[in-house]
Design a protein around this motif. Structure first.
Motif, mmCIF file in Angstrom:
data_model
loop_
_atom_site.group_PDB
_atom_site.id
_atom_site.type_symbol
_atom_site.label_atom_id
_atom_site.label_comp_id
_atom_site.label_asym_id
_atom_site.label_seq_id
_atom_site.Cartn_x
_atom_site.Cartn_y
_atom_site.Cartn_z
ATOM 1 N N GLY A 1 -65.445 -80.700 -46.319
ATOM 2 C CA GLY A 1 -65.386 -82.143 -46.572
ATOM 3 C C GLY A 1 -64.258 -82.783 -45.802
ATOM 4 N N ARG B 1 -60.537 -87.067 -49.441
ATOM 5 C CA ARG B 1 -61.724 -87.511 -50.173
ATOM 6 C C ARG B 1 -62.155 -86.388 -51.112
ATOM 7 N N VAL C 1 -67.045 -81.786 -51.104
ATOM 8 C CA VAL C 1 -68.507 -81.842 -51.080
ATOM 9 C C VAL C 1 -69.070 -80.437 -51.179
ATOM 10 N N GLU D 1 -70.846 -86.583 -47.042
ATOM 11 C CA GLU D 1 -71.171 -87.756 -47.847
ATOM 12 C C GLU D 1 -72.125 -88.671 -47.106
ATOM 13 N N LYS D 2 -72.994 -89.304 -47.878
ATOM 14 C CA LYS D 2 -73.929 -90.289 -47.335
ATOM 15 C C LYS D 2 -73.117 -91.393 -46.649
ATOM 16 N N GLY E 1 -73.489 -85.231 -50.594
ATOM 17 C CA GLY E 1 -72.152 -85.236 -51.178
ATOM 18 C C GLY E 1 -71.889 -84.009 -52.007
ATOM 19 N N GLU F 1 -73.490 -81.535 -60.368
ATOM 20 C CA GLU F 1 -72.527 -82.108 -59.431
ATOM 21 C C GLU F 1 -71.111 -82.060 -60.002
#
Lengths: 384, 384
Positions: free
Chosen positions: A153, A157, A160, B154-155, B225, B235
């Motif tokens: 990731g 942030r 992921v 991430e998107k 993500g 998640e």
């Protein structure tokens, strides 16, 4: 020559991903795989989307070319059939919670005493030993706990998940390695072995660089976005029409990269060695992009390939599935339906072995209990 | 019983990661691994940071328990020694660019004619066939081209690299599976086989879910993500002191999760089935976090574990390396130095096999050409 695992019969009690992924490879290498499912609903993945003509593509691609029989291992009649299958099997695979097979009367000790040649492969979340052996796990639990998410990731942030289920897949691959080593060993000793693989262990086992850094410095590395943590340049770069990848892993490749880009940096002390380039990675990325941003990525890839610099596009899965190199390697195959027509597209077998056919199609995934008659017929014949 | 690969001698011409990772597993399973390096600098990873007492931790952990001999395969004297090694080897591994071994006079056809029992394992960026066979590759090039990067991250942000070098590692594991299957097969046929594995092929092979979706819908999935693309809830969630993971992979687990959280959602039509939960995933995440945000993650993990719901922490690599379950599984081992003292900490062997010792230490990584005398001595003895 034939497929290397052609003599092998696998009794596959696994479900979802880790185990079925391993037995899929065994089927691709020629093994006879009998999938033992619970009556009623069978493998959970039979109900996983997406569907085509009411069949799960996920189930079909993972279970292509296997047979299915539905057995209630608590019912006498089904246990009797299971015993007959055990007499003929070379390998049994299971991914139940530890202790389940023992409760059913089919634990390793019992099976080994009755079928000394049988090889027993088990894959579970945390393994058959240790304080957390009985905890349930899914892929994401071991990606998180095993450290992979912490290095994947962007910096600053949230972490992921790796988009492919490597928590399951790595464990399935390790189990298969253990089973194959045991098959080789059995040819000398005549005895089977038990292979016990934990998904969590598999995640730690692939951390290579991160374990080395943590071991020496005491400080675990964080996520490094789209770049390699200790090789530069080795990341994504902007071209006029989007991102592409350059991976110049040593000084000679960096010199060639500088030639292609017309950048006089190969002798510059800030960039002359890999440690210096890592130190000045942000500056170097911008100097490289100052050149690459002006022309489309296809042009850069062509010029860098000609110069022998590792490079390439960032492809989505549809692009990867029609990549000429992927197609030339027969890495996209058709899974047939019961009528012999192509039903699903799936990844092929990456193990290319001389003397073994690499077919463009795979047999269908079985209906639940769909091979009971064929299996009874096979059992009735003499052991080969 | 002994280690399953104890009778096997591996002549390992590979360098960097994919090949050495495979031969490390072979050594862990008992094989005698002779690393053949180029004179002068040897394996590139000997100069990879981090270092401890001038030794690369990266090289040491990957090459533990192997021997090293430096050979110039263009020089007559070294070729003569190499020929003697070939006579004794069961397996040869190489990761040169396709055609290199042929130019040296050691291509598969030549070797197979001279040593019919020898098994030949090759790992390369793009394989020994296809239009891009001769292109160079590093891990990131195949992660990008093979589709894994497109589903990781991430998107709406740039794609990220998987923090572990799965481009190399998956390919090394597939090569080893092929070699082990060929070893089993050789016991019947007396003949070796060539195994040809491409790093790019290996990336496509692990895309499971993404290939199934692309195959059925025609639309490749994007990055998702920290969540699973088609299972909910699956998640990361915020607790009072940070993120943790919940993976409730079916309706029964979701009902248990709701019980623990005190959320009356298990019968709610918006969340009663996995498809409905996926549809309303953003809302569900917030409803779950409205509860989890008030207490620390350790408390949630303890309560969810007690209820049988898959859950766990997100650990960095240092935390993973001291995790009690990891330690109970002997997944952190010491690599010794030449004096027999612990020098590096490394990941252990995730393949736990009955009847084989799982030692807490591993022999040292070799100095370049450090085992020449021992190897000559071994060659002088009669073949076992």
């Amino acid at each position: 020559m034939t497929a290397p695992l052609a003599p092998i019969t696998v009794l596959d009690l696994t479900h979802v991903l880790a185990g079925p992924f391993a037995s899929m490879t065994m089927a691709d290498l020629g093994a006879h795989v009998i999938k033992v499912e619970r009556p009623g609903s069978g493998d959970d993945t039979r109900s996983f989307p997406p569907f085509k003509a009411d069949k799960s593509a996920y189930f079909a691609t993972l279970n292509r070319g296997k047979q299915s029989v539905a057995l209630d291992l608590k019912a006498d009649a089904d246990r009797a059939l299971f015993d007959r299958l055990l007499e003929r099997a070379d390998v049994i695979l299971e991914n139940y919670r530890p202790g389940t097979m023992e409760k059913l009367g089919y634990g390793w000790e019992t099976l080994h005493a009755r079928y000394p040649r049988l090889i027993y492969g088990a894959v579970s979340g945390f393994g058959h030993t240790g304080p957390d052996a009985l905890r349930p796990a899914y892929d994401m639990v071991v990606q998180a706990r095993g450290g992979v998410m912490s290095i994947t990731g962007e910096k600053d942030r949230e972490p992921v998940r790796v988009g492919a289920s490597i928590g399951d897949i790595i464990a399935g691959m390790y189990m298969l390695q253990g089973v194959l080593a045991a098959l080789y060993d059995r040819e000398r000793t005549g005895l089977g072995r038990k292979v016990d693989v934990a998904m969590l262990d598999g995640q730690l086992a692939i951390l290579e660089h991160a374990v080395a850094i943590t071991s020496v410095t005491g400080t675990p590395p964080g996520p490094s976005g789209a770049r390699h943590p200790s090789i530069t340049p080795f990341e994504t770069y902007h071209a006029a029409d989007g991102l592409f990848v350059i991976a110049a892993g040593n000084d000679a490749l960096f010199a060639r990269l500088c030639d292609v880009l017309g950048l006089p940096l190969a002798e510059d002390p800030r960039f002359a060695t890999n440690p210096a380039r890592c130190e000045n990675a942000r500056m170097l990325k911008r100097l490289i992009e100052a050149v690459t941003i002006d022309q489309p990525k296809a042009q850069w890839i062509e010029r860098l390939v000609a110069a022998g610099v590792p490079t390439g596009p960032i492809q989505n899965v549809a692009e990867a599935m029609r990549d000429p190199q992927i197609l030339a390697r027969n890495m996209v195959v058709d899974v047939l339906d019961a009528a012999g027509k192509p039903a699903f597209t799936a990844a092929g077998n990456p193990i290319k072995i001389s003397g073994m056919e690499d077919p463009k199609t795979r047999g269908p995934a079985p209906d639940l209990d769909g091979d009971r008659a064929a299996i009874l017929d096979w059992l009735a014949r003499d052991a080969s």
